[in-house]
Write an enzyme that holds these catalytic residues in place. Structure first.
Site, PDB file in Angstrom:
ATOM      1  N   ASP A 407       0.839  -1.197   0.000  1.00  0.00           N
ATOM      2  CA  ASP A 407       0.000   0.000   0.000  1.00  0.00           C
ATOM      3  C   ASP A 407       0.874   1.246   0.000  1.00  0.00           C
ATOM      4  OD1 ASP A 407      -2.251   1.592   0.113  1.00  0.00           O
ATOM      5  OD2 ASP A 407      -3.154   0.530   1.802  1.00  0.00           O
ATOM      6  N   GLU A 410       3.117   5.389  -3.732  1.00  0.00           N
ATOM      7  CA  GLU A 410       3.429   6.571  -4.555  1.00  0.00           C
ATOM      8  C   GLU A 410       4.814   7.174  -4.258  1.00  0.00           C
ATOM      9  OE1 GLU A 410      -0.561   5.580  -4.097  1.00  0.00           O
ATOM     10  OE2 GLU A 410       0.628   6.495  -2.513  1.00  0.00           O
ATOM     11  N   ASP A 483      -8.142   4.507  -3.503  1.00  0.00           N
ATOM     12  CA  ASP A 483      -9.254   4.714  -2.564  1.00  0.00           C
ATOM     13  C   ASP A 483     -10.350   5.537  -3.235  1.00  0.00           C
ATOM     14  OD1 ASP A 483      -7.629   3.372  -0.824  1.00  0.00           O
ATOM     15  OD2 ASP A 483      -6.966   5.153   0.251  1.00  0.00           O
TER      16      ASP A 483
END
Length: 793
Positions: A407, A410, A483
């Site tokens: 997760d 980025e 998300d």
């Protein structure tokens, strides 16, 4: 003093050179009241691999990498750019070269390969791409195509790094459509007339590969924050925050499959995922113990709901960054073994971000393995990648976890996350963050895969991440769309986002079925939300990876009683299609195929497909049309020309080249099958590896000749790369009414030597829907030798 030096530096430059350095948009022609320096000298000559040219002090190298791939690199002052580009394979693989012919006259230097003609203008200094017969494809703009602006953001610790804000301007034609560029949430499918930012962020994925319906692609070869600007339709500009050169590849197909094959040849081919990864993932934010996960998995098995993977989301840790579980978890290896006994796999969330209170954070910062100003390890540093594996992911793999959810790749710099493209002002081990803004997810996932495969080749890599970059498709990593909102708007925007992601060269993608953020104040029992969830689930069953997740108190099948029968039917359908899906996975790895296919991939010559971002092919046979509006009972579906189509649910045949109004009650997402398709369907099973040698139903959709290669292997090792796999070629001769099961090619340990095929000639009411066909048209036993079955009277 610096200003004086700059004035002296630029006093000797010509007008075009000044434009090159300062983005000047003025002409060098004489203008009233002003005098301009003379046009710079433009020269070109043949080089070993193409053309070497100069425009004043600017150097331009045009290299033939393959018959249909050209590499263009230009630098403002002729200084070579030595910045590493780890996403590209070594030059002998990414740019091996090809034969070409060189020619030159007063206006152009040119090179011609078997598939392309490339010109360099000796009057304007721009590069022009054509087909060998002179048909235009794309050109750099005639007026000041390439520019370099010295004033750029310099990360702390990297001042004076010699970067420029780089821009190249191209002139597309008036009609072509454009795709790719990663994943974005604008809802746009065709990017013509828009501007797209390429900067990593939650729900926004930066992959600088753009494809055109004219049959070419541009691979913009930088990890810097980039804007692709086509606001003015006849101007296509690529502008990056920082670089020492303009560097891009021009790829010509013309078909998109050919372009993506070339792209993966240059940046890496996609490995097979474990077979279980093509089944259903059950997830939510979040399960609080492995006891809860085992209980949920047990109920799935007891109620005979097909399932392959349970997911442990975040906050399992005592301190984020350490592989130590909180007090809710006991005997983790034993719990995982119990799940495995039920043929359930387990994936756990692991972040690159670490809590300052964790032991690993203190080790990381003591060795300067972090990215300054963040709580994240520097994945561009080999020592930091070793640390991340040895101290976090590796110990979890030893416990028995089957997959890792990486997760926040980025990355997010700390919690709560505040930034966009956050590495742009950070120093990295590989170089300036301004130059490598978007590289983290590639280095992060590749580092985990490299260490995993060094540990074992008997367990295939599966990673889940929400960000990606060039070359990341060579990692066993699936990207999910981030998300996203639990709304109809959110669902609708994922479809176009996923299709552009597929056209960015990355074949494995998924989304949070139902959306991530709470719906209707978290009240999942509301009928409106259950309708949305059912429609999202129908769509999700035809994504390359099939996964439900969300920030909801419950998220299991029985949490949605009003639509649970619908969920179960599509779940069973996904598993019945497992032989079809797993065979397509082999095509991805062996042929650089793409499973989720926007219609423009297969029907590029049909302009009706150019703006269709809400329907797609799932492999060569199935046309999928998600229902994206509340309360819908019908949906408009375009059926491409040059083929008939068969309604999957009814068996009715419909002519192509038209838009139809398809029935779409809540339990029916319109599905059509291309005439000439062969669709292998397995028995009803509870997990992907169950009854792998059981009877197969071969549905034959008559109306055209057809072919399908049925693939199988052991399911979860890399032995397939050593030849341990089997392919059965299946062919349908429509005119003769003959089906041929070709001789089996290859073998693997444990392979069944015989298989039963139940052959179904699909028609109205015969071989339709998810259920097993009660009466086959023919049943045969196949022993690996060629078998011909005739259906003529």
């Amino acid at each position: 003093m610096d200003d004086a030096k700059n004035l002296l530096r630029f006093a000797t430059l010509s007008c075009l050179e000044v434009a090159v350095l300062f983005l000047a948009r003025i002409s060098c022609a004489q203008m009233p009241g002003a005098e301009f320096p003379a046009q710079p000298i433009i020269q070109a000559a043949q080089s070993t691999h193409g053309i070497r040219a100069t425009v004043g002090r600017e150097s331009v190298d045009i290299t033939v990498c393959a018959d249909s791939v050209i590499h263009v690199v230009s630098t403002p002052l002729g200084v070579p750019d030595t910045s590493p580009k780890p996403w590209m394979l070594p030059p002998e693989q990414s740019c091996p070269g090809a034969e070409f012919q060189f020619a030159q006259d007063k206006e152009h230097a040119s090179l011609t390969t078997a598939k392309l003609r490339v010109e360099f203008s000796l009057t304007r200094g721009n590069v022009i791409f054509e087909q060998p017969d002179g048909s235009p494809l794309l050109r750099e703009s005639n007026s000041v195509p390439r520019t370099y602006q010295p004033e750029v953001l310099q990360p702390e610790g990297n001042e004076g790094a010699g970067f420029y804000r780089i821009t190249d301007r191209f002139s597309p034609d008036a009609t072509e459509a454009m795709y790719g560029l990663g994943q974005h949430q604008s809802g746009l499918f065709n990017y013509r007339g828009s501007t797209v930012e390429l900067g990593q962020n939650n729900t926004d994925v930066a992959i600088p590969l753009l494809l055109s319906t004219k049959g070419y692609a541009i691979l913009w070869n930088t990890a810097s924050l980039t804007y692709v600007d086509n606001r003015f339709p006849l101007l296509l500009a690529f502008q990056s925050l920082a670089g020492r050169s303009i560097d891009y590849y021009f790829l010509y197909g013309p078909e998109f499959d050919s372009i993506l094959h070339q792209y993966r040849t240059m940046t890496g081919h996609t490995p097979m995922l474990p077979k279980w990864a093509y089944g259903y993932f059950q997830s939510k934010d979040r399960y609080v113990s492995l006891d809860e996960i085992r209980s949920i998995a047990g109920r799935y098995r007891a109620e005979q709901i097909p399932l392959d993977t349970m997911v442990q989301d975040w906050f399992w840790w005592a301190h984020e960054g350490d592989p130590i579980f909180n007090a809710n978890y006991h005997d983790v290896p034993g719990s995982l073994a119990a799940l495995h006994d039920e043929h359930v796999h387990a994936m756990i969330s692991v972040w690159g971000l670490m809590d300052p209170s964790s032991k690993n954070y203190r080790i990381m910062t003591a060795h300067h393995w972090d990215i300054p100003g963040t709580h994240v390890y520097d994945a561009t540093n080999p020592a930091a990648r070793d640390f991340y594996w040895n101290n976090l992911v590796g110990p979890l793999l030893k416990q028995g976890w089957d997959a890792f959810w990486l997760d926040s790749a980025e990355p997010e710099e700390y919690w709560p996350h505040l930034g966009d493209a956050i590495l742009k002002d950070k120093p990295l081990f590989i170089g300036s963050g301004a130059e490598y803004t978007n590289v983290f997810p590639f280095m992060h996932t590749l580092g985990v895969q490299d260490h995993w495969m060094a540990t074992t080749e008997q367990k295939r890599v599966f990673l889940l991440t929400r960000s990606a970059f060039l070359g990341q498709q060579r990692v066993g990593a699936t990207v999910w769309s981030g998300d996203v909102y639990s709304t109809w708007w959110g669902l609708k925007h994922q479809v176009a986002a996923g299709l552009n992601f597929a056209l960015s060269g990355y074949p494995y993608w998924t989304t949070d079925i139902g959306g991530y953020w709470p719906a209707i104040d978290g009240r999942i029992e509301e009928p409106d939300y259950q309708e949305l969830y059912a429609r999202w689930f129908e769509y999700g069953a035809f994504c390359p990876i099939f996964r439900s997740h969300g920030h909801r108190p419950e998220n299991e099948f029985w949490s949605y009683p009003k639509v649970e029968p619908i969920l179960l039917e599509y779940d069973k359908l996904r598993y019945r299609l497992m032989p079809y899906i797993y065979s397509l996975a082999w095509k991805v790895s062996s042929e650089d195929y793409t499973i989720m296919r926007p219609l423009v991939m297969d029907y590029r010559a049909d302009p009706h497909t150019w703006n269709l971002g809400d329907e797609f092919m799932f492999g060569p046979a199935l046309l999928v049309s998600p229902v994206l509006e509340p309360g819908a009972t019908m949906r408009s579906v375009y059926l491409p020309e040059k083929s008939d189509w068969v309604d999957f649910w009814s068996g009715d045949r419909v002519a192509g080249g038209q838009t139809v109004q398809a029935a779409a009650p809540l339990d029916r997402m319109p599905l059509y099958v291309r005439a000439g398709s062969i669709v292998p369907m397995g028995p009803e099973i509870q997990y992907a590896g169950q009854d792998a040698d059981g009877p197969l139903e071969l549905r034959i959709y008559r109306g055209a000749d057809g072919s399908f290669d049925l693939y199988d292997d052991s399911g979860d090792s890399y032995d397939y790369t050593k030849g341990q796999h089997a392919v059965i070629p299946i062919r349908w001769d429509n005119q003769a009414g003959v089906l041929t099961l070709g001789a089996r090619q290859g073998s693997f340990p444990g392979m069944a030597m015989q298989r039963v095929f139940r052959i179904v000639l699909v028609g109205k009411g015969q071989g339709t829907g998810e259920a097993l066909t009660s009466t086959a048209d023919r049943e045969v036993t196949y022993d690996g030798t060629e078998l011909t079955i005739s259906f003529q009277p």
